[in-house]
Design a protein around this motif. Structure first.
Motif, PDB file in Angstrom:
ATOM      1  N   MET A  57      35.223   8.265  71.011  1.00  0.00           N
ATOM      2  CA  MET A  57      36.388   8.684  70.223  1.00  0.00           C
ATOM      3  C   MET A  57      37.044   9.974  70.706  1.00  0.00           C
ATOM      4  O   MET A  57      38.278  10.053  70.710  1.00  0.00           O
ATOM      5  N   PRO A  58      36.312  10.994  71.129  1.00  0.00           N
ATOM      6  CA  PRO A  58      37.011  12.188  71.619  1.00  0.00           C
ATOM      7  C   PRO A  58      37.937  11.898  72.807  1.00  0.00           C
ATOM      8  O   PRO A  58      39.011  12.485  72.918  1.00  0.00           O
ATOM      9  N   VAL A  59      37.541  10.976  73.668  1.00  0.00           N
ATOM     10  CA  VAL A  59      38.385  10.611  74.810  1.00  0.00           C
ATOM     11  C   VAL A  59      39.663   9.934  74.324  1.00  0.00           C
ATOM     12  O   VAL A  59      40.769  10.237  74.788  1.00  0.00           O
ATOM     13  N   ILE A  60      39.531   9.031  73.369  1.00  0.00           N
ATOM     14  CA  ILE A  60      40.703   8.312  72.857  1.00  0.00           C
ATOM     15  C   ILE A  60      41.621   9.267  72.093  1.00  0.00           C
ATOM     16  O   ILE A  60      42.853   9.228  72.256  1.00  0.00           O
ATOM     17  N   VAL A  61      41.054  10.143  71.286  1.00  0.00           N
ATOM     18  CA  VAL A  61      41.856  11.124  70.548  1.00  0.00           C
ATOM     19  C   VAL A  61      42.588  12.041  71.529  1.00  0.00           C
ATOM     20  O   VAL A  61      43.785  12.322  71.369  1.00  0.00           O
ATOM     21  N   SER A  62      41.915  12.493  72.569  1.00  0.00           N
ATOM     22  CA  SER A  62      42.540  13.359  73.567  1.00  0.00           C
ATOM     23  C   SER A  62      43.668  12.637  74.296  1.00  0.00           C
ATOM     24  O   SER A  62      44.687  13.251  74.627  1.00  0.00           O
TER      25      SER A  62
END
Length: 154
Positions: A57-62
């Protein structure tokens, strides 16, 4: 709009939709089940759910954040620039709420699992749910702005 910006716009919409859809599923399906569990079962289950969620999720949010900022910088109209900047600002609330609202509660869950759940354990579920619903609203509004920018303002 150049093809590269159209592809970026599509990527932002898809990534924003993934985040928003995940948040929706957690809010209406996963979390009600977690709320019904006894504390120790909840702690174990929440930890297992986080194993797959946290690396992805952090990759997608970024991707959404960086994409919206780039779209704002390269927008060909002032109105489109404002919409993308508004989406980026709203979506920035997602990782900020995660970092300062949900993450401290997740750490309490990690500690409880290692040491068991004491009788006087302060159940983090109501607070976690509250923060989750707030970040979900920001994600939904940002997604709507991204779709409007692509569909209406082009």
């Amino acid at each position: 709009m150049p093809l590269s910006l159209e592809l970026l716009q599509s990527l932002v919409i898809v990534a924003s939709g993934i985040v928003t859809g995940t948040f929706f599923a957690v809010a209406v399906s996963v979390f009600p089940v977690l709320m019904a569990m006894p504390p120790q079962q909840y702690v174990q289950t929440q930890r297992r759910l986080g194993e797959g969620y946290h690396p992805v999720m952090p990759v997608i949010v970024s991707t959404v954040l960086v994409g919206d900022v780039l779209l704002a910088v390269f927008a060909d109209t002032g109105r489109l620039r404002l919409v993308y900047m508004a989406a980026a600002v709203l979506f920035l609330a997602v990782p900020l709420i995660s970092q300062y609202g949900n993450l401290p509660l997740n750490k309490a869950i990690q500690t409880a699992d290692r040491h068991g759940v004491p009788e006087d354990w302060a159940d983090p579920r109501p607070g976690w749910r509250r923060w989750h619903l707030i970040r979900s609203v920001f994600a939904v509004v940002a997604l709507v702005l991204n779709v409007l920018a692509a569909a209406v303002l082009v």
